[in-house]
Design a protein around this motif. Structure first.
Motif, PDB file in Angstrom:
ATOM      1  N   ALA A  86     -34.806 -28.367  83.914  1.00  0.00           N
ATOM      2  CA  ALA A  86     -35.000 -28.801  82.531  1.00  0.00           C
ATOM      3  C   ALA A  86     -36.459 -29.133  82.249  1.00  0.00           C
ATOM      4  N   ASN A  87     -37.317 -28.911  83.241  1.00  0.00           N
ATOM      5  CA  ASN A  87     -38.762 -29.091  83.068  1.00  0.00           C
ATOM      6  C   ASN A  87     -39.431 -27.728  83.222  1.00  0.00           C
ATOM      7  N   PHE A  88     -40.440 -27.480  82.418  1.00  0.00           N
ATOM      8  CA  PHE A  88     -41.143 -26.203  82.510  1.00  0.00           C
ATOM      9  C   PHE A  88     -42.615 -26.418  82.209  1.00  0.00           C
ATOM     10  N   ALA A  89     -43.480 -25.661  82.913  1.00  0.00           N
ATOM     11  CA  ALA A  89     -44.923 -25.764  82.713  1.00  0.00           C
ATOM     12  C   ALA A  89     -45.527 -24.366  82.618  1.00  0.00           C
ATOM     13  N   GLN A  90     -46.527 -24.225  81.765  1.00  0.00           N
ATOM     14  CA  GLN A  90     -47.235 -22.953  81.607  1.00  0.00           C
ATOM     15  C   GLN A  90     -48.735 -23.221  81.620  1.00  0.00           C
ATOM     16  N   ASP A  91     -49.434 -22.608  82.552  1.00  0.00           N
ATOM     17  CA  ASP A  91     -50.883 -22.749  82.616  1.00  0.00           C
ATOM     18  C   ASP A  91     -51.550 -21.851  81.580  1.00  0.00           C
ATOM     19  N   TYR A  92     -52.751 -22.257  81.154  1.00  0.00           N
ATOM     20  CA  TYR A  92     -53.504 -21.428  80.214  1.00  0.00           C
ATOM     21  C   TYR A  92     -54.999 -21.609  80.459  1.00  0.00           C
ATOM     22  N   TYR A  93     -55.747 -20.554  80.188  1.00  0.00           N
ATOM     23  CA  TYR A  93     -57.202 -20.554  80.393  1.00  0.00           C
ATOM     24  C   TYR A  93     -57.861 -21.178  79.179  1.00  0.00           C
ATOM     25  N   LYS A  94     -58.877 -22.035  79.417  1.00  0.00           N
ATOM     26  CA  LYS A  94     -59.408 -22.793  78.289  1.00  0.00           C
ATOM     27  C   LYS A  94     -60.915 -23.019  78.338  1.00  0.00           C
ATOM     28  N   GLU A  95     -61.629 -22.260  79.176  1.00  0.00           N
ATOM     29  CA  GLU A  95     -63.038 -22.604  79.394  1.00  0.00           C
ATOM     30  C   GLU A  95     -63.867 -22.525  78.116  1.00  0.00           C
ATOM     31  N   ASN A  96     -63.719 -21.445  77.335  1.00  0.00           N
ATOM     32  CA  ASN A  96     -64.489 -21.355  76.096  1.00  0.00           C
ATOM     33  C   ASN A  96     -63.636 -20.725  75.008  1.00  0.00           C
ATOM     34  N   ASN A  97     -64.106 -20.843  73.774  1.00  0.00           N
ATOM     35  CA  ASN A  97     -63.305 -20.401  72.629  1.00  0.00           C
ATOM     36  C   ASN A  97     -63.069 -18.897  72.631  1.00  0.00           C
ATOM     37  N   ASN A  98     -64.028 -18.116  73.142  1.00  0.00           N
ATOM     38  CA  ASN A  98     -63.884 -16.659  73.113  1.00  0.00           C
ATOM     39  C   ASN A  98     -62.769 -16.160  74.025  1.00  0.00           C
ATOM     40  N   SER A  99     -62.527 -16.876  75.110  1.00  0.00           N
ATOM     41  CA  SER A  99     -61.498 -16.428  76.059  1.00  0.00           C
ATOM     42  C   SER A  99     -60.346 -17.413  76.173  1.00  0.00           C
ATOM     43  N   ARG A 100     -60.310 -18.405  75.304  1.00  0.00           N
ATOM     44  CA  ARG A 100     -59.291 -19.446  75.372  1.00  0.00           C
ATOM     45  C   ARG A 100     -57.906 -18.878  75.034  1.00  0.00           C
ATOM     46  N   GLU A 101     -56.920 -19.271  75.792  1.00  0.00           N
ATOM     47  CA  GLU A 101     -55.542 -18.870  75.536  1.00  0.00           C
ATOM     48  C   GLU A 101     -54.822 -19.947  74.740  1.00  0.00           C
ATOM     49  N   ARG A 102     -53.805 -19.529  73.999  1.00  0.00           N
ATOM     50  CA  ARG A 102     -53.004 -20.465  73.210  1.00  0.00           C
ATOM     51  C   ARG A 102     -51.567 -20.422  73.703  1.00  0.00           C
ATOM     52  N   VAL A 103     -51.001 -21.604  73.933  1.00  0.00           N
ATOM     53  CA  VAL A 103     -49.613 -21.723  74.383  1.00  0.00           C
ATOM     54  C   VAL A 103     -48.861 -22.585  73.378  1.00  0.00           C
ATOM     55  N   SER A 104     -47.688 -22.137  72.991  1.00  0.00           N
ATOM     56  CA  SER A 104     -46.862 -22.951  72.097  1.00  0.00           C
ATOM     57  C   SER A 104     -45.402 -22.852  72.508  1.00  0.00           C
ATOM     58  N   PHE A 105     -44.681 -23.945  72.306  1.00  0.00           N
ATOM     59  CA  PHE A 105     -43.238 -23.998  72.580  1.00  0.00           C
ATOM     60  C   PHE A 105     -42.486 -24.110  71.258  1.00  0.00           C
ATOM     61  N   SER A 106     -41.295 -23.541  71.221  1.00  0.00           N
ATOM     62  CA  SER A 106     -40.451 -23.652  70.028  1.00  0.00           C
ATOM     63  C   SER A 106     -38.991 -23.525  70.435  1.00  0.00           C
ATOM     64  N   ASP A 107     -38.120 -23.889  69.526  1.00  0.00           N
ATOM     65  CA  ASP A 107     -36.669 -23.757  69.713  1.00  0.00           C
ATOM     66  C   ASP A 107     -36.201 -24.332  71.050  1.00  0.00           C
ATOM     67  N   ALA A 108     -36.783 -25.463  71.426  1.00  0.00           N
ATOM     68  CA  ALA A 108     -36.389 -26.116  72.681  1.00  0.00           C
ATOM     69  C   ALA A 108     -35.274 -27.115  72.379  1.00  0.00           C
ATOM     70  N   VAL A 109     -34.075 -26.814  72.889  1.00  0.00           N
ATOM     71  CA  VAL A 109     -32.895 -27.606  72.547  1.00  0.00           C
ATOM     72  C   VAL A 109     -32.026 -27.780  73.786  1.00  0.00           C
ATOM     73  N   THR A 110     -31.474 -28.982  73.946  1.00  0.00           N
ATOM     74  CA  THR A 110     -30.454 -29.240  74.961  1.00  0.00           C
ATOM     75  C   THR A 110     -29.096 -29.324  74.263  1.00  0.00           C
ATOM     76  N   TYR A 111     -28.123 -28.597  74.812  1.00  0.00           N
ATOM     77  CA  TYR A 111     -26.766 -28.583  74.256  1.00  0.00           C
ATOM     78  C   TYR A 111     -25.818 -29.302  75.210  1.00  0.00           C
ATOM     79  N   ASN A 112     -24.995 -30.182  74.665  1.00  0.00           N
ATOM     80  CA  ASN A 112     -23.948 -30.855  75.437  1.00  0.00           C
ATOM     81  C   ASN A 112     -22.629 -30.787  74.668  1.00  0.00           C
ATOM     82  N   LEU A 113     -21.554 -30.916  75.410  1.00  0.00           N
ATOM     83  CA  LEU A 113     -20.220 -30.925  74.805  1.00  0.00           C
ATOM     84  C   LEU A 113     -19.711 -32.357  74.800  1.00  0.00           C
ATOM     85  N   GLU A 114     -19.507 -32.912  73.621  1.00  0.00           N
ATOM     86  CA  GLU A 114     -19.033 -34.284  73.484  1.00  0.00           C
ATOM     87  C   GLU A 114     -17.801 -34.294  72.579  1.00  0.00           C
ATOM     88  N   ASN A 115     -16.666 -34.734  73.154  1.00  0.00           N
ATOM     89  CA  ASN A 115     -15.391 -34.780  72.423  1.00  0.00           C
ATOM     90  C   ASN A 115     -15.046 -33.424  71.817  1.00  0.00           C
TER      91      ASN A 115
END
Length: 673
Positions: A86-115
């Protein structure tokens, strides 16, 4: 159309719709939440229900082509041991703006069954983290909320990068079952990528072509002469190009279980990797990248954070003169410089072949990364007159690269060439020596780079036998209790491994482990010598009392010559093996045992002497035993002469070790007089 045909088409449509729906984000079913264990692996702590990735290219007027990889994942948690999924990590390069990478997360949801109802818990900002790994790299992490046994989690992430040279590896297989894994690439015709598949499970691959396009916006200014106004006209040109689409699909993959004596399980994980090899823009000559290891090494050497750092020497000149003054013996001079760097600059734990703050700053701060420490060491050795050069390394944890790439390496050490031999050095490990690298470095081959940028392959694997010699002098009373003295002498990698594991451990804690690991013997009068005198063999001596390793039946006593050190199980019990066996280093284990014949007993029988070896000579075993007066003396020697044994030799290795184990378990028989 017949009724039967219509019915068949409806069934097929229903099946295809269900399959498609199964891999849609947000469509978690009650059945998935109710599932208590994986259908094909009841021991699984978690399972990847699906993982879908796609790498595409888009054109940006400011930066040119950008590469975006989107990944969508659904994971089922079966047991508490699976919470880490349930934990996740993603590395990204960030030394300068010309070669900087962008990482974004979305739609991160935990589903459980209750009653009986599905309850969603969305990832909030307090579950997302952005860490600085070093000057060059950052790491974005998520920790999913409200995770429990039975949860299903989903998340999507994207990585956008201007660096087109290498895609992240795609692993179809992992340490938990994978129900469905799909990866798509869409490469414009301007870029040719080398593809490499690894592992023992191969996905289904399909390839297709498609026409794509992008727009280039231009502007033109007219007028401005005399009293005319300046007009700016914008134009757009549509550029059409062909893209190659490739889809990799693998289904129902078993969990990849790590085995003993494996270098890095990732080397054998089913997966695919891509490396940019050719750029061919229209009306431009083709540009070849990473065509061979020589070019890769030269490019790294010419980097300011690598080669330029080797040319800096003013910061250490005075210290170097003091270190080497009056020293003429080459080995002593090397040792003095090596120990100075090792003691003066502590490793901060960061890997890499590029300097972060630079060698000067590391020298001043007395701390640095791998590159800063070992490039500093190389520069000092050069200044002292040695033919010293850096060696690029991929550590054991980094794995083995199958084709030339800057990303193939993650580490650098130093090498000295003289008198026809090469000495490898790594000053990041406090228990290492010149010629004795930390075991993390022992990963097949490195790349030595000389001052002119030329390079050559160099073997990182040790050839010397690391020895452990155990001497036991023991007696036995009529009840079968053994008492005696033990002396254990370790050299080279055996000594290094022992020091890394136990130096600094409280003696009581170590003795408890020693006793438990040797069939609950009682240890007293323990002494250790040369724990920190690294050039000398490490020695431990102790007295022992053992009442668990003799067997008395009637008027006979049965014992094995190795007493409490006897090994009963073959470490290689599998019938077959897909991976090479990696011992890390060649070794010799030798036992010299002297046992007094118990008073009132005589020797009835001894095991037979044997001497055997494998046909390819990677292993040999000698077993010599004889009675001398009232003593039984045995010398038992096991030599493993290869660091790595290929998987096709595994049956031979398994049988060899079984013969060794069987022989070591044969009994000496004492009979009452």
């Amino acid at each position: 159309m017949s009724r039967n045909f219509k019915f068949l088409m409806l069934c097929l449509f229903a099946v295809s719709s269900a399959v498609a729906q199964k891999f849609e984000m947000g469509k978690v079913s009650v059945e998935e939440l109710q599932q208590r264990s994986h259908p094909a692996d009841s021991s699984a702590e978690a399972a990847i229900l699906f993982k879908k990735g796609e790498t595409t290219f888009d054109y940006s007027p400011e930066q040119g082509f950008l590469m975006t990889t989107k990944v969508r994942t659904r994971i089922k948690i079966y047991k508490k041991e699976g919470y880490d999924w349930a934990n996740f990590a993603q590395d990204y390069y960030k030394e300068n703006n010309n070669s900087r990478e962008r990482v974004s997360f979305s739609d991160a949801v935990t589903y459980n069954l209750e009653n009986g109802k599905i309850v969603k818990s969305k990832l909030k900002s307090d579950g997302e983290f952005d860490e600085q790994v070093n000057k060059f790299w950052g790491r974005k992490k998520i920790t999913m909320p409200n995770v429990r046994e039975g949860s299903v989690i989903e998340y999507e992430y994207s990585v956008t990068s201007p660096n087109l040279t290498k895609l992240d590896d795609w692993d179809f297989q992992t340490s938990i079952p994978v129900n469905y894994s799909e990866y798509k690439t869409e490469f414009p015709e301007y870029f040719v990528y080398k593809t490499n598949q690894r592992g023992f499970v191969f996905p289904k691959v399909t390839t297709d072509k498609a026409m794509k396009s992008f727009l280039i916006t231009g502007k033109e200014r007219t007028g401005g002469e005399g009293f005319s106004t300046v007009k700016t006209t914008f134009t757009q040109d549509k550029i059409d190009y062909e893209a190659t689409k490739t889809t990799y699909i693998a289904e129902n993959l078993k969990a990849l279980k790590d085995e003993d004596f494996v270098n890095n399980i990732h080397n054998y994980t089913a997966g695919v990797s891509h490396e940019l090899s050719v750029i061919k823009y229209p009306n431009s000559p083709m540009k070849f990248l990473s065509t061979d290891w020589v070019s890769v090494a030269k490019n790294i050497y010419e980097n300011d954070d690598f080669g330029a750092e080797l040319n800096k020497s003013g910061y250490f000149e005075d210290d170097l003169k003091a270190l080497t003054a009056g020293t003429t013996v080459i080995e002593e001079k090397i040792g003095a410089i090596y120990n100075y760097v090792k003691q003066h600059v502590k490793w901060n734990g960061f890997y890499g072949y590029s300097c972060n703050d630079g060698v000067r700053q590391a020298f001043k701060d007395k701390t640095g990364n791998v590159a800063e420490i070992n490039l500093m060491l190389t520069a000092m050795l050069r200044e002292a007159g040695f033919n010293a050069n850096p060696v690029l390394v991929s550590t054991r944890s980094h794995g083995i690269s199958f084709f030339p790439s800057r990303a193939a390496f993650n580490y650098v050490i130093a090498a000295i060439e003289y008198n026809g031999k090469t000495i490898l050095l790594d000053a990041t490990e406090k228990f290492a020596l010149p010629g004795l690298l930390p075991t993390r470095d022992l990963n097949w081959l490195g790349r030595l780079i000389r001052k002119d940028g030329t390079s050559t392959e160099i073997d990182l694997m040790p050839s010397i036998l690391s020895k452990e010699t155990v001497s036991i002098i023991a007696g036995m009373d009529a009840t079968g209790t053994i008492t005696g003295k033990v002396r254990n002498v370790m050299t080279d990698y055996n000594a290094l491994s022992f020091r890394q594991r136990y130096a600094g451990m409280k003696e009581d804690d170590y003795l408890e482990r020693l006793e438990n690991n040797n069939n609950n013997i009682a240890v007293s009068e323990y002494k250790r010598e040369n724990e920190y005198e690294l050039s000398k063999p490490l020695t431990e001596t102790y007295s022992v009392s053992d009442s668990n390793d003799t067997e008395i039946i009637g008027d006979r006593i049965y014992i094995t010559p190795l007493l409490f050190m006897n090994v009963k199980l073959n470490p290689f019990r599998q019938e077959t093996r897909e991976y090479p066996v990696d011992f890390t280093f060649p070794f010799e284990k030798k036992y010299s045992v002297t046992i007094d014949v118990p008073e009132g007993y005589t020797v009835e029988s001894l095991p037979q002497n044997v001497n055997f070896a494998t046909e390819s000579k990677f292993g040999s075993f000698k077993y010599l035993i004889a009675q001398s007066g009232n003593k039984v003396q045995a010398v038992i020697t096991l030599d493993v002469l290869a660091s790595i044994v290929a998987s096709d030799e595994y049956p031979v290795l398994r049988d060899f070790f079984q013969k060794v184990i069987d022989k070591q378990n044969e009994k000496i028989v004492f009979k009452k007089i």
